[in-house]
Design a protein around this motif. Structure first.
Motif, PDB file in Angstrom:
ATOM      1  N   UNK A  62       0.830  -1.210   0.000  1.00  0.00           N
ATOM      2  CA  UNK A  62       0.000   0.000   0.000  1.00  0.00           C
ATOM      3  C   UNK A  62       0.864   1.259   0.000  1.00  0.00           C
ATOM      4  N   UNK A  63       1.906   1.259   0.817  1.00  0.00           N
ATOM      5  CA  UNK A  63       2.800   2.421   0.882  1.00  0.00           C
ATOM      6  C   UNK A  63       3.541   2.629  -0.442  1.00  0.00           C
ATOM      7  N   UNK A  64       3.975   1.543  -1.057  1.00  0.00           N
ATOM      8  CA  UNK A  64       4.677   1.642  -2.343  1.00  0.00           C
ATOM      9  C   UNK A  64       3.774   2.283  -3.382  1.00  0.00           C
ATOM     10  N   UNK A  65       2.518   1.832  -3.447  1.00  0.00           N
ATOM     11  CA  UNK A  65       1.578   2.398  -4.420  1.00  0.00           C
ATOM     12  C   UNK A  65       1.329   3.880  -4.114  1.00  0.00           C
ATOM     13  N   UNK A  66       1.182   4.215  -2.841  1.00  0.00           N
ATOM     14  CA  UNK A  66       0.984   5.617  -2.463  1.00  0.00           C
ATOM     15  C   UNK A  66       2.185   6.469  -2.874  1.00  0.00           C
ATOM     16  N   UNK A  67       3.386   5.976  -2.671  1.00  0.00           N
ATOM     17  CA  UNK A  67       4.594   6.723  -3.048  1.00  0.00           C
ATOM     18  C   UNK A  67       4.699   6.885  -4.558  1.00  0.00           C
ATOM     19  N   UNK A  68       4.348   5.850  -5.295  1.00  0.00           N
ATOM     20  CA  UNK A  68       4.370   5.951  -6.759  1.00  0.00           C
ATOM     21  C   UNK A  68       3.340   6.982  -7.218  1.00  0.00           C
ATOM     22  N   UNK A  69       2.192   6.998  -6.570  1.00  0.00           N
ATOM     23  CA  UNK A  69       1.172   7.997  -6.896  1.00  0.00           C
ATOM     24  C   UNK A  69       1.692   9.413  -6.637  1.00  0.00           C
ATOM     25  N   UNK A  70       2.333   9.615  -5.514  1.00  0.00           N
ATOM     26  CA  UNK A  70       2.905  10.930  -5.199  1.00  0.00           C
ATOM     27  C   UNK A  70       3.946  11.321  -6.234  1.00  0.00           C
ATOM     28  N   UNK A  71       4.789  10.377  -6.610  1.00  0.00           N
ATOM     29  CA  UNK A  71       5.818  10.644  -7.618  1.00  0.00           C
ATOM     30  C   UNK A  71       5.164  11.065  -8.933  1.00  0.00           C
ATOM     31  N   UNK A  72       4.092  10.369  -9.293  1.00  0.00           N
ATOM     32  CA  UNK A  72       3.386  10.672 -10.528  1.00  0.00           C
ATOM     33  C   UNK A  72       2.807  12.085 -10.512  1.00  0.00           C
ATOM     34  N   UNK A  73       2.294  12.507  -9.378  1.00  0.00           N
ATOM     35  CA  UNK A  73       1.756  13.873  -9.267  1.00  0.00           C
ATOM     36  C   UNK A  73       2.865  14.913  -9.449  1.00  0.00           C
ATOM     37  N   UNK A  74       4.037  14.651  -8.896  1.00  0.00           N
ATOM     38  CA  UNK A  74       5.160  15.578  -9.091  1.00  0.00           C
ATOM     39  C   UNK A  74       5.613  15.598 -10.548  1.00  0.00           C
ATOM     40  N   UNK A  75       5.585  14.440 -11.192  1.00  0.00           N
ATOM     41  CA  UNK A  75       5.955  14.357 -12.607  1.00  0.00           C
ATOM     42  C   UNK A  75       5.039  15.242 -13.438  1.00  0.00           C
ATOM     43  N   UNK A  76       3.749  15.186 -13.141  1.00  0.00           N
ATOM     44  CA  UNK A  76       2.800  16.029 -13.878  1.00  0.00           C
ATOM     45  C   UNK A  76       3.101  17.511 -13.663  1.00  0.00           C
ATOM     46  N   UNK A  77       3.477  17.871 -12.441  1.00  0.00           N
ATOM     47  CA  UNK A  77       3.827  19.261 -12.159  1.00  0.00           C
ATOM     48  C   UNK A  77       5.081  19.685 -12.922  1.00  0.00           C
TER      49      UNK A  77
END
Length: 97
Positions: free
Chosen positions: A19-34
Motif C-alpha cells: 500500500x505504501x509503495x503504491x501511495x509513493x508511486x502515486x505521489x511521484x506521478x503527481x510531481x511528474x505532472x507538475x
C-alpha cells in the motif's frame, strides 16, 4: 523492522508495504505532472541525463540496502517510461500556442 511470528503476520506486513509503495508511486506521478509545466520541449521532458542519474542512484541505493540492483533497475525503467509518457501528455496539454 517488525519481527513476525507467523506467515499471516508476514503477509499483513507485506500488504502494508505494498500500500505504501503504491501511495509513493502515486505521489511521484503527481510531481511528474507538475514538472511538465516547467519544461519547454518534449526533449526536455525526456531528460535522458536525469534518467541516467536516477538509474545510477537507485542501483547504488539497492546495493547499499542489499536488494537486487537489476530488479530495482527493471522496476524503475518501467515506472520512468510510463511517467515520461504521462509527462509528455501533460506537457502537450499545457503547451501555449
Amino acid at each position: 523492522m517488525v519481527k513476525c511470528n507467523s506467515l499471516e503476520e508476514v503477509r499483513t506486513e507485506i500488504d502494508k508495504l505494498d500500500d505504501k509503495i503504491v501511495e509513493l508511486i502515486s505521489q511521484r506521478s503527481h510531481f511528474i505532472r507538475q514538472a511538465a509545466a516547467f519544461k519547454e520541449s518534449v526533449k526536455e521532458v525526456k531528460a535522458v541525463d536525469r534518467i541516467d542519474f536516477i538509474m545510477q542512484k537507485v542501483r547504488h541505493k539497492a546495493i547499499e540496502l542489499d536488494v537486487s540492483p537489476n530488479m530495482i533497475s527493471d522496476l524503475f525503467t518501467i515506472m520512468i517510461n510510463e511517467m515520461v509518457e504521462t509527462e509528455i501528455s501533460e506537457f502537450r496539454n499545457t503547451e501555449t500556442f
